[in-house]
Design an enzyme around this catalytic site. Sequence first.
Site, PDB file in Angstrom:
ATOM      1  N   LYS A  10       0.831  -1.204   0.000  1.00 30.11           N
ATOM      2  CA  LYS A  10       0.000   0.000   0.000  1.00 30.11           C
ATOM      3  C   LYS A  10       0.873   1.264   0.000  1.00 30.11           C
ATOM      4  CE  LYS A  10      -4.001  -2.182   2.292  1.00 30.11           C
ATOM      5  NZ  LYS A  10      -4.848  -2.143   3.519  1.00 30.11           N
ATOM      6  N   TYR A  50     -12.407  -1.659  -3.412  1.00 28.51           N
ATOM      7  CA  TYR A  50     -12.925  -1.807  -2.050  1.00 28.51           C
ATOM      8  C   TYR A  50     -14.447  -1.625  -1.983  1.00 28.51           C
ATOM      9  CZ  TYR A  50      -8.322  -2.088   0.211  1.00 28.51           C
ATOM     10  OH  TYR A  50      -7.078  -2.493   0.649  1.00 28.51           O
ATOM     11  N   ARG A  86      -2.581 -14.486   4.156  1.00 29.97           N
ATOM     12  CA  ARG A  86      -3.241 -13.774   5.267  1.00 29.97           C
ATOM     13  C   ARG A  86      -2.462 -14.021   6.573  1.00 29.97           C
ATOM     14  NH1 ARG A  86      -7.457 -10.057   4.179  1.00 29.97           N
ATOM     15  NH2 ARG A  86      -8.255 -10.519   6.246  1.00 29.97           N
ATOM     16  N   THR A  92      -5.700  -7.276  10.526  1.00 32.45           N
ATOM     17  CA  THR A  92      -5.884  -5.907  10.014  1.00 32.45           C
ATOM     18  C   THR A  92      -5.230  -4.871  10.929  1.00 32.45           C
ATOM     19  OG1 THR A  92      -8.017  -6.676   9.168  1.00 32.45           O
ATOM     20  CG2 THR A  92      -7.630  -4.295   9.142  1.00 32.45           C
ATOM     21  N   ARG A 103       2.497  -6.985   8.910  1.00 34.59           N
ATOM     22  CA  ARG A 103       1.838  -5.830   9.535  1.00 34.59           C
ATOM     23  C   ARG A 103       2.427  -5.546  10.923  1.00 34.59           C
ATOM     24  NH1 ARG A 103      -4.265  -7.197   7.292  1.00 34.59           N
ATOM     25  NH2 ARG A 103      -4.243  -5.730   5.551  1.00 34.59           N
ATOM     26  N   ASN A 113      -1.885   0.053   7.108  1.00 33.60           N
ATOM     27  CA  ASN A 113      -1.324  -1.238   7.519  1.00 33.60           C
ATOM     28  C   ASN A 113      -0.458  -1.913   6.449  1.00 33.60           C
ATOM     29  OD1 ASN A 113      -3.383  -1.939   5.870  1.00 33.60           O
ATOM     30  ND2 ASN A 113      -4.605  -3.003   7.395  1.00 33.60           N
ATOM     31  N   HIS A 116      -2.017  -5.392   1.562  1.00 34.23           N
ATOM     32  CA  HIS A 116      -3.322  -6.044   1.336  1.00 34.23           C
ATOM     33  C   HIS A 116      -3.103  -7.504   0.974  1.00 34.23           C
ATOM     34  CE1 HIS A 116      -7.335  -6.829  -0.311  1.00 34.23           C
ATOM     35  NE2 HIS A 116      -6.705  -7.460  -1.287  1.00 34.23           N
ATOM     36  N   GLU A 127      -9.613  -9.727  -7.803  1.00 30.54           N
ATOM     37  CA  GLU A 127      -8.621  -8.685  -7.488  1.00 30.54           C
ATOM     38  C   GLU A 127      -7.404  -8.753  -8.406  1.00 30.54           C
ATOM     39  OE1 GLU A 127      -9.848  -8.397  -2.744  1.00 30.54           O
ATOM     40  OE2 GLU A 127      -7.820  -9.028  -3.292  1.00 30.54           O
TER      41      GLU A 127
END
Length: 143
Positions: A10, A50, A86, A92, A103, A113, A116, A127
């Site tokens: 990000k 999003y 993940r 998150t 993260r 954070n 993604h 995506e």
Amino acid sequence: MSNRTLAIIKPDGVQKNLIGQIITKITEAGFKIKAIKMVRLTKDSAGGFYEVHKGKFFFEGLIEYMTSGPCVPIALEKENAVADFRKLIGTTDPALADKGTIRKLYAASKAENVIHGSDSDENAAIEIAHFFSRKELLENSVS
Ligand code: UDP
Ligand code: MG
């Protein structure tokens, strides 16, 4: 498309000069990079990506954040890619993330954070297609 997931470094990750360190974590965890680019999202593109969060209290801030500078979408491949990725990035909210996760290591807040990761095989396919054409994924050989 199973065994694939979409990562995005990000804008805060790019701004903090973390592209190299984050990609090292990803490849050390066994993910193969299928396609990668650097892009600056428009509000429309970020809003589409999003869409599921439209109307939530954090949506406007999320779009501001995701359009604040360039980001780096990466199509990744690995067995069990979605769940394993993940796990690699952590929850998150970085304050709650497991030690050693991307993260936990690099993120400043639940909003900013740094990375993604897709949350299902179905969303991974959607995506990945948001950012990469079949040609960019080297799925055909026509130049
Ligand atoms: N987000 C936020 N505030 C929240 C929840 C989410 O700013 O309370 C942002 C954050 O950048 C997060 C993104 O919106 O990564 C998408 O939220 P989601 O719940 O899908 O979290 P993720 O799947 O990224 O862990
Ligand atoms: Mg999500």
